[in-house]
Enzyme design. Sequence first.
Site, PDB file in Angstrom:
ATOM      1  CG  HIS A 154      -0.284  -0.192   2.513  1.00  0.00           C
ATOM      2  ND1 HIS A 154       0.080  -1.441   2.970  1.00  0.00           N
ATOM      3  CD2 HIS A 154       0.114   0.682   3.477  1.00  0.00           C
ATOM      4  CE1 HIS A 154       0.658  -1.328   4.152  1.00  0.00           C
ATOM      5  NE2 HIS A 154       0.693  -0.044   4.486  1.00  0.00           N
TER       6      HIS A 154
ATOM      7  CG  HIS B 188       0.673   5.290   4.217  1.00  0.00           C
ATOM      8  ND1 HIS B 188      -0.209   5.231   5.276  1.00  0.00           N
ATOM      9  CD2 HIS B 188       1.443   4.171   4.308  1.00  0.00           C
ATOM     10  CE1 HIS B 188       0.027   4.129   5.985  1.00  0.00           C
ATOM     11  NE2 HIS B 188       1.011   3.471   5.413  1.00  0.00           N
TER      12      HIS B 188
HETATM   13  P1  5GP Z   1       1.573   0.382   7.423  1.00  0.00           P
HETATM   14  O1  5GP Z   1       1.971   0.647   8.845  1.00  0.00           O
HETATM   15  O2  5GP Z   1       1.550  -1.098   7.124  1.00  0.00           O
HETATM   16  O3  5GP Z   1       2.338   1.169   6.414  1.00  0.00           O
HETATM   17  O4  5GP Z   1       0.106   0.952   7.293  1.00  0.00           O
HETATM   18  C1  5GP Z   1      -1.045   0.209   7.498  1.00  0.00           C
HETATM   19  C2  5GP Z   1      -2.159   1.178   7.644  1.00  0.00           C
HETATM   20  O5  5GP Z   1      -3.378   0.474   7.516  1.00  0.00           O
HETATM   21  C3  5GP Z   1      -2.189   1.882   9.010  1.00  0.00           C
HETATM   22  O6  5GP Z   1      -1.998   3.279   8.831  1.00  0.00           O
HETATM   23  C4  5GP Z   1      -3.571   1.544   9.552  1.00  0.00           C
HETATM   24  O7  5GP Z   1      -4.209   2.636  10.177  1.00  0.00           O
HETATM   25  C5  5GP Z   1      -4.333   1.083   8.341  1.00  0.00           C
HETATM   26  N1  5GP Z   1      -5.341   0.075   8.623  1.00  0.00           N
HETATM   27  C6  5GP Z   1      -5.172  -1.048   9.345  1.00  0.00           C
HETATM   28  N2  5GP Z   1      -6.327  -1.744   9.390  1.00  0.00           N
HETATM   29  C7  5GP Z   1      -7.237  -1.024   8.685  1.00  0.00           C
HETATM   30  C8  5GP Z   1      -8.620  -1.232   8.372  1.00  0.00           C
HETATM   31  O8  5GP Z   1      -9.244  -2.225   8.755  1.00  0.00           O
HETATM   32  N3  5GP Z   1      -9.230  -0.283   7.625  1.00  0.00           N
HETATM   33  C9  5GP Z   1      -8.558   0.829   7.174  1.00  0.00           C
HETATM   34  N4  5GP Z   1      -9.272   1.702   6.451  1.00  0.00           N
HETATM   35  N5  5GP Z   1      -7.269   1.050   7.452  1.00  0.00           N
HETATM   36  C10 5GP Z   1      -6.615   0.126   8.198  1.00  0.00           C
END
Ligand code: 5GP
Length: 143
Positions: free
Chosen positions: A101, A103
């Site tokens: 993903h 951001h």
């Molecule tokens: P990472 O830390 O892996 O770069 O980002 C994962 C992101 O996914 C986090 O910012 C977190 O808030 C988001 N996230 C985790 N679970 C969910 C969910 O069930 N729904 C949504 N919309 N975002 C999620």
Amino acid sequence: MAHEDCIFCKILNGDIPSAKVYEDEHVYAFLDISQVTKGHTLVIPKQHTKNIYETPPEVAKELFARIPQIANAIKNVYKPVGMNLLNNNEAPADQSVFHLHIHIIPRYGEDDGYSSNWTVHADDYTSGELQKIAEEIHSAIEQ
Ligand code: 5GP
Ligand code: ZN
């Protein structure tokens, strides 16, 4: 192929609700449930891929091709002063969901909640050392 334990595959399947921003054949974009700033959006490929290491070029191409449109939409709606794109790979680098993903984080000023505290090492490397590092990486790139 959806991965059973992947929360973002569950979102793609509609098993977990999400606030959809954009969708097409290859890509899905939705609001991060934990908004760093207003409009913080996640853009994911529909094809499950763990992170950037495992991402085929075609998937990367389709994913990144949509980002300018989505970024401009956020820019036009909320008039941020700037925008950061962020991609975390592996747990030590803050990846918490193991489905690739990007951001998109609109910025509203210095105290808007986002921070990235880089310590730069500009003076630690001679130009010869930089050249050596570049050559080591270059020779490891698979064509
Ligand atoms: P990472 O830390 O892996 O770069 O980002 C994962 C992101 O996914 C986090 O910012 C977190 O808030 C988001 N996230 C985790 N679970 C969910 C969910 O069930 N729904 C949504 N919309 N975002 C999620
Ligand atoms: Zn997935």
